[in-house]
Design a protein around this motif. Sequence first.
Motif, short mmCIF file in Angstrom:
data_model
loop_
_atom_site.label_atom_id
_atom_site.label_comp_id
_atom_site.label_asym_id
_atom_site.label_seq_id
_atom_site.Cartn_x
_atom_site.Cartn_y
_atom_site.Cartn_z
N GLU A 149 55.44 -27.34 -79.47
CA GLU A 149 55.62 -28.73 -79.06
C GLU A 149 56.50 -29.51 -80.03
O GLU A 149 57.35 -30.29 -79.62
N VAL A 150 56.30 -29.30 -81.33
CA VAL A 150 57.11 -29.99 -82.34
C VAL A 150 58.57 -29.53 -82.24
O VAL A 150 59.49 -30.33 -82.34
N LEU A 151 58.77 -28.23 -82.06
CA LEU A 151 60.14 -27.72 -81.88
C LEU A 151 60.80 -28.35 -80.67
O LEU A 151 61.96 -28.77 -80.72
N ARG A 152 60.08 -28.40 -79.56
CA ARG A 152 60.61 -28.96 -78.33
C ARG A 152 60.94 -30.45 -78.51
O ARG A 152 62.04 -30.89 -78.20
N ALA A 153 60.00 -31.19 -79.04
CA ALA A 153 60.20 -32.65 -79.20
C ALA A 153 61.27 -32.94 -80.25
O ALA A 153 62.13 -33.80 -80.03
N GLY A 154 61.23 -32.22 -81.36
CA GLY A 154 62.18 -32.47 -82.44
C GLY A 154 63.60 -32.11 -82.09
O GLY A 154 64.55 -32.63 -82.69
N SER A 155 63.78 -31.22 -81.12
CA SER A 155 65.12 -30.80 -80.73
C SER A 155 65.58 -31.46 -79.43
O SER A 155 66.60 -31.07 -78.87
N GLY A 156 64.84 -32.44 -78.97
CA GLY A 156 65.20 -33.09 -77.72
C GLY A 156 65.17 -32.13 -76.53
O GLY A 156 65.92 -32.29 -75.58
N GLY A 157 64.30 -31.14 -76.61
CA GLY A 157 64.15 -30.17 -75.54
C GLY A 157 65.08 -28.98 -75.63
O GLY A 157 65.00 -28.06 -74.81
N MET A 158 65.98 -28.96 -76.61
CA MET A 158 66.93 -27.85 -76.74
C MET A 158 66.23 -26.56 -77.18
O MET A 158 66.66 -25.48 -76.83
N LEU A 159 65.17 -26.67 -77.96
CA LEU A 159 64.41 -25.51 -78.40
C LEU A 159 63.08 -25.48 -77.66
O LEU A 159 62.05 -25.88 -78.18
N ASP A 160 63.13 -25.03 -76.43
CA ASP A 160 61.95 -24.94 -75.59
C ASP A 160 61.57 -23.46 -75.47
O ASP A 160 61.93 -22.79 -74.52
N LEU A 161 60.89 -22.97 -76.48
CA LEU A 161 60.59 -21.54 -76.58
C LEU A 161 59.35 -21.17 -75.78
O LEU A 161 58.38 -21.93 -75.75
#
Length: 95
Positions: A14-26
């Motif tokens: 979730e932090v990756l997704r939010a922090g990357s503006g959705g670019m890192l949606d693993l």
Amino acid sequence: MLAEGPRHGYAVMEVLRAGSGGMLDLPTVYPALHRLERAGLVKNSWSEAAGRRRRAYELTAAGVKALAEQRARWREFSKAVSAVLESGVSWATPA
């Protein structure tokens, strides 16, 4: 994502997704977390929330050190790439 403190795997995603503006949606981060554990950079512990057990991951002392080193390398690398991209040099090949 663990520099701020322990997180469970889904929270890391979730932090990756939010922090990357959705670019890192693993789809998952568990293989990476397990590799980091085997390398001694991350450790895990069990916790309970809302009646559910879940595993939280956190950086070890070696992980904190490795993170600082990797951040420094990334800053140096990205600074070099930015300098090249902003240099105004033409990338067209001569005819």
